[in-house]
Design a protein around this motif. Structure first.
Motif, PDB file in Angstrom:
ATOM      1  N   THR A  26      -8.310  -5.482  -3.325  1.00  0.00           N
ATOM      2  CA  THR A  26      -9.028  -6.503  -4.095  1.00  0.00           C
ATOM      3  C   THR A  26      -8.516  -7.869  -3.672  1.00  0.00           C
ATOM      4  N   ASP A  38     -10.322  -2.055   1.355  1.00  0.00           N
ATOM      5  CA  ASP A  38     -10.102  -1.254   0.156  1.00  0.00           C
ATOM      6  C   ASP A  38      -9.263  -1.980  -0.882  1.00  0.00           C
ATOM      7  N   TYR A  73      -8.493  -5.230   5.380  1.00  0.00           N
ATOM      8  CA  TYR A  73      -8.154  -4.275   4.318  1.00  0.00           C
ATOM      9  C   TYR A  73      -9.269  -4.263   3.273  1.00  0.00           C
ATOM     10  N   GLY A 108      -3.921   0.124  -7.730  1.00  0.00           N
ATOM     11  CA  GLY A 108      -4.630  -0.781  -6.846  1.00  0.00           C
ATOM     12  C   GLY A 108      -3.725  -1.867  -6.304  1.00  0.00           C
ATOM     13  N   ARG A 154       0.808  -1.229   0.000  1.00  0.00           N
ATOM     14  CA  ARG A 154       0.000   0.000   0.000  1.00  0.00           C
ATOM     15  C   ARG A 154       0.842   1.280   0.000  1.00  0.00           C
TER      16      ARG A 154
END
Length: 244
Positions: free
Chosen positions: A102, A100, A98, A80, A74
């Protein structure tokens, strides 16, 4: 060794007699309270080394478990971040921690990605693959990276022959081999099947250009060599295999 919130001895025995996938599904709710989770010191050392090579676009954590690798991806990735694992239970914990990111359920030997990432990492997962299976894992990561993308992961130096760590790892691997010879389903987890030269050869065969960086923050051995190195496998901008 385990916190009060970690698994009981009975729970560990049930896990050890299960398949890798089922075992981690069972362990998932308490995994972060065991010594099996990648230590923060390794994550921080990896992030520090990679920060000198970034920033990166999109990031992928291969065999992400409960998502510890997000602490590396991150801060480094402007796009992403995605985690992939074949344990539904581990992914559920990662998704909760997490939301946020994928999260994708898939076997690392059959990754479903094609040139979608600029940085891929993995932590503590290679021992779950037999040496004969590593080429498929590395080939999948190679496909998942864009040209010029980087695959990075820490790998520890083998402990000295006379050390407690050496004999503990040897004893664990022997025990697992006996277990897998007499019990099904197998639980593949070995500590001594990923020496750096063999891993380097498999990465090179997959098409990567391989270098290493010393993770000096994790200490040095008596001979001055690092306790841990970061493997840096770069996908060439131009795939030489396709141009031949």
């Amino acid at each position: 060794m385990f916190s009060p919130r970690g698994p009981s001895l009975r729970e560990l025995c049930v896990q050890a007699l299960s398949s890798v996938e089922r075992g981690y599904d069972l362990l998932a709710p308490k995994f972060d309270h065991t010594p099996f989770r990648t230590p923060r010191s390794i994550l921080d050392a990896t992030a520090g080394a990679l920060s000198e090579l970034g920033p990166f676009g999109d990031g992928l954590d291969v065999c992400c478990g409960t998502g510890a690798g997000m602490l590396v991806l991150r801060p480094l990735c402007r796009g992403g971040v995605t985690g992939v694992d074949f344990s539904t239970g581990m992914l559920a914990q990662a998704r909760s921690a997490y939301p946020d990111a994928t999260w994708t359920r898939a076997d690392a030997r059959h990754l479903p990605f094609a040139e979608g990432f600029d940085l891929a990492v993995t932590f503590g997962a290679l021992g779950h693959f037999l040496p004969s299976e590593r080429p498929a894992v590395f080939a999948g990561v190679y496909r998942a990276l864009r040209p010029g993308g980087l695959f990075a992961f820490p790998i520890g130096a083998p402990p000295p022959f006379m050390s407690v760590s050496h004999w503990a790892a040897l004893g664990f691997d022997v025990t697992m081999r006996v277990r897998n010879a007499v019990w099904r389903p197998r639980f593949v987890m070995y500590y001594r099947t990923t020496p750096l030269p063999a891993v380097r050869d498999d990465l090179t065969a997959a098409g990567f250009t391989v270098t290493t960086a010393d993770l000096t923050a994790l200490g040095r051995r008596r001979d001055g060599s690092p306790q841990c190195r970061l493997v840096l496998a770069r996908k060439p901008v131009k795939d030489q295999r396709q141009s031949m």
